[in-house]
Scaffold this motif. Structure first.
Motif, PDB file in Angstrom:
ATOM      1  N   GLU A   1       8.402   5.568   2.718  1.00 41.93           N
ATOM      2  CA  GLU A   1       8.228   5.665   1.600  1.00 41.93           C
ATOM      3  C   GLU A   1       6.657   5.481   1.148  1.00 41.93           C
ATOM      4  N   SER A   2       5.822   4.846   2.367  1.00 40.22           N
ATOM      5  CA  SER A   2       4.544   5.280   2.067  1.00 40.22           C
ATOM      6  C   SER A   2       4.270   6.999   1.958  1.00 40.22           C
TER       7      SER A   2
ATOM      8  N   LYS B   1       1.118  -1.494  -0.117  1.00 39.62           N
ATOM      9  CA  LYS B   1       0.473   0.118  -0.446  1.00 39.62           C
ATOM     10  C   LYS B   1       1.225   0.928  -0.111  1.00 39.62           C
ATOM     11  N   ASP B   2       0.615   1.971  -0.767  1.00 37.78           N
ATOM     12  CA  ASP B   2       1.449   3.171  -1.095  1.00 37.78           C
ATOM     13  C   ASP B   2       0.964   4.810   0.084  1.00 37.78           C
ATOM     14  N   GLU B   3      -0.364   4.613   0.258  1.00 37.14           N
ATOM     15  CA  GLU B   3      -1.063   5.580   0.627  1.00 37.14           C
ATOM     16  C   GLU B   3      -2.176   5.162   1.447  1.00 37.14           C
TER      17      GLU B   3
END
Length: 315
Positions: free
Chosen positions: A125-126, A100-102
């Motif tokens: 990094e997220s 999951k990026d966000e």
């Protein structure tokens, strides 16, 4: 002395001095004035602040906070979560949510915000949006100042975390849960984990709140008493966890972090059930070794990785 140590030391000294001079001027508590001191540095000492990394800033806050604790009688709920615990919790969240990026990350009973700050540092990094819920007005104000000082996004809700929460569908809920009895029986009796008679356990009610705040299949990473599944009243808690979640792991934190066995805490990891999706896993039960022992820690990471492969190959 390295350049980084110099910046960290200067930042710590600046916060410490400013907090004490404000305290002499206004007579408010040292903790409250630490919030104002961070705001002062953020506004008036940009050069110093911009030389400092996120880690420098967080550590300067932590060192100042700990130094103030030695000078002022502090109630138990004003202690901050040690960064060793915050960083391991952040690492575990990163491991479970690496695709999951966000993420929306809710921190219930968030205190001064140090646990959320430590997690943010690990998960750089997220893109994280933090929602902090804290009933103590002094601590909720400090966490607003901390967010500015660190230049990371905290939405702070100054309210009782056991009352209905102003958000839902968080991807992750974290919390260093305060232990004790919750005084508002009218509220606890509306909840599944409230007791029929007498005051309910606040740490049980906060587990229920954490699950309620999650989106289906979201994860909760909660710091709880190691002995939470012992004693009476435990069946109700076990039934709730089995009905509403898939329990993922129960990881005992290193003994060396606590005064005695009675005070020891563990990390409880739960995944909220999602209709027809969440599948049972074999619960990971382990002792997290002392961080100062790299070989044992490496072995723990290998066990965690092989457990993830067997139970969460999709992550």
């Amino acid at each position: 002395m390295t350049q980084e140590e110099t910046v960290l030391e200067r930042l710590f000294q600046t916060l410490d001095d400013k907090t004490k001079s404000l305290n002499k001027e206004n007579g408010q508590s040292l903790i409250e004035n630490l919030g104002l001191a961070m705001e002062d540095v953020y506004t008036n000492q940009r050069d110093l602040l911009e030389q400092a990394t996120l880690q420098d800033r967080r550590k300067a806050f932590q060192f100042t906070y700990l130094s103030l604790l030695q000078q002022e009688d502090i109630q138990a709920n004003h202690q901050i979560t040690p960064d060793s615990i915050g960083l391991i919790l952040g690492f575990l969240a990163q491991r479970f949510l690496k695709n999951k990026d966000e993420m929306h990350v809710a921190d219930i009973a968030s205190g001064a915000g140090h646990l959320s700050a430590s997690i943010h540092e690990v998960m750089m990094e997220s893109t994280l949006m933090h929602h902090l819920v804290e009933v103590d007005p002094v601590l909720s104000r400090v966490s607003v100042h901390l967010a500015n000082f660190l230049e990371i996004p905290f939405d702070v809700y100054p309210q009782d975390a056991i009352m209905p929460l102003p958000f839902e569908e968080a991807d992750v809920v974290v919390g260093d849960l305060p232990i004790g009895y919750y005084p508002i029986d009218e509220r606890s009796q509306q909840m599944t984990l409230g007791f029929k008679e007498g005051h309910s356990y606040s740490h049980h009610l906060l587990i229920e709140q954490a699950v309620a705040a999650l989106r289906p299949s979201g994860f909760a990473f909660l710091i709880v008493p190691t002995h939470i599944f012992e004693g009476d009243k435990v069946k109700q808690l076990q039934n709730f966890i089995a009905t509403e979640t898939e329990m993922q792991a129960f990881l005992n934190l290193p003994k060396t972090l606590f005064k005695n066995e009675k005070a020891r805490k563990s990390i409880l990891i739960l995944q909220k059930k999602e209709t027809n999706v969440t599948r049972p896993v074999e619960v990971l039960l382990a002792n997290i070794p002392d961080f100062k022992n790299p070989q044992q820690f490496q072995a723990f990471l290998q066990d965690l990785n092989s457990w993830m492969e067997q139970n969460h190959s999709e992550l």
